[in-house]
Design an enzyme around this catalytic site. Structure first.
Site, PDB file in Angstrom:
ATOM      1  N   GLU A 138       0.811  -1.213   0.000  1.00  0.00           N
ATOM      2  CA  GLU A 138       0.000   0.000   0.000  1.00  0.00           C
ATOM      3  C   GLU A 138       0.849   1.269   0.000  1.00  0.00           C
ATOM      4  OE1 GLU A 138      -2.163  -3.131   2.564  1.00  0.00           O
ATOM      5  OE2 GLU A 138      -0.108  -2.461   2.232  1.00  0.00           O
ATOM      6  N   CYS A 174       0.199   2.314   6.736  1.00  0.00           N
ATOM      7  CA  CYS A 174      -0.424   2.386   5.416  1.00  0.00           C
ATOM      8  C   CYS A 174      -1.670   3.260   5.440  1.00  0.00           C
ATOM      9  CB  CYS A 174      -0.749   0.991   4.914  1.00  0.00           C
ATOM     10  SG  CYS A 174       0.739   0.012   4.556  1.00  0.00           S
TER      11      CYS A 174
END
Length: 160
Positions: free
Chosen positions: A57, A88
């Site tokens: 991510e 993330c």
């Protein structure tokens, strides 16, 4: 043309398989625009690059934020195999990603990784991280019917 959330999550699972085959941790993410086009795919790179922030991510967000405006990203969806960790989720917040969709919960991930030092999973749902901010980020997930497919890619990977 827009596809179902399951369609994009299935693609994330394929990306996670490639990540594992490449010697990295088995996670995958992709960025989809408002029309349903897959703009970017990303696997983890933390093992191969020795990059602590090498989660799928964060790497995807890093690339996307250099290519697209925050206004554009607000109308995009980030799909990922497992619920985003606090790092993330923070990156998604700062990049201005408007929607996040994940297949497996972080609690389910923790059950897979156990105490493996390679992935000291937080017990902090991404919804809680986003709730502390000033943006109304949409979170969709988990998808319990896909969690076993995500878990299968992790089978025999972690030293828990």
């Amino acid at each position: 043309m827009k596809q179902s959330h399951e369609y994009y999550l299935e693609r994330c699972i394929e990306v996670s398989k490639h990540s594992r085959e490449a010697g990295n941790t088995p996670f995958g993410a992709l960025l989809v625009d408002a029309e349903g086009n897959i703009l970017m795919e990303q696997e983890n790179v933390e093992i191969s690059t020795h990059k602590a922030t090498g989660h799928a991510e964060t790497q995807l967000i890093e690339r996307a934020s250099m290519e697209y405006s925050k206004e554009f990203l607000w109308n995009c969806t980030l799909y990922t195999t497992a619920e985003p960790c606090a790092m993330c989720a923070g990156a998604m917040y700062w990049a201005n990603i408007g929607t996040v969709v994940y297949a497996m919960t972080e609690k389910d991930l923790l059950a897979l990784t156990g105490s493996d030092e390679q992935n000291p999973t937080f017990d902090l749902p991404c919804r809680e991280v986003f709730a502390r901010g000033q943006k109304d980020i949409t979170v969709i997930g988990p998808f319990p019917e896909l969690a076993p497919k995500v878990a299968e890619v992790h089978k025999d990977y972690w030293n828990n």
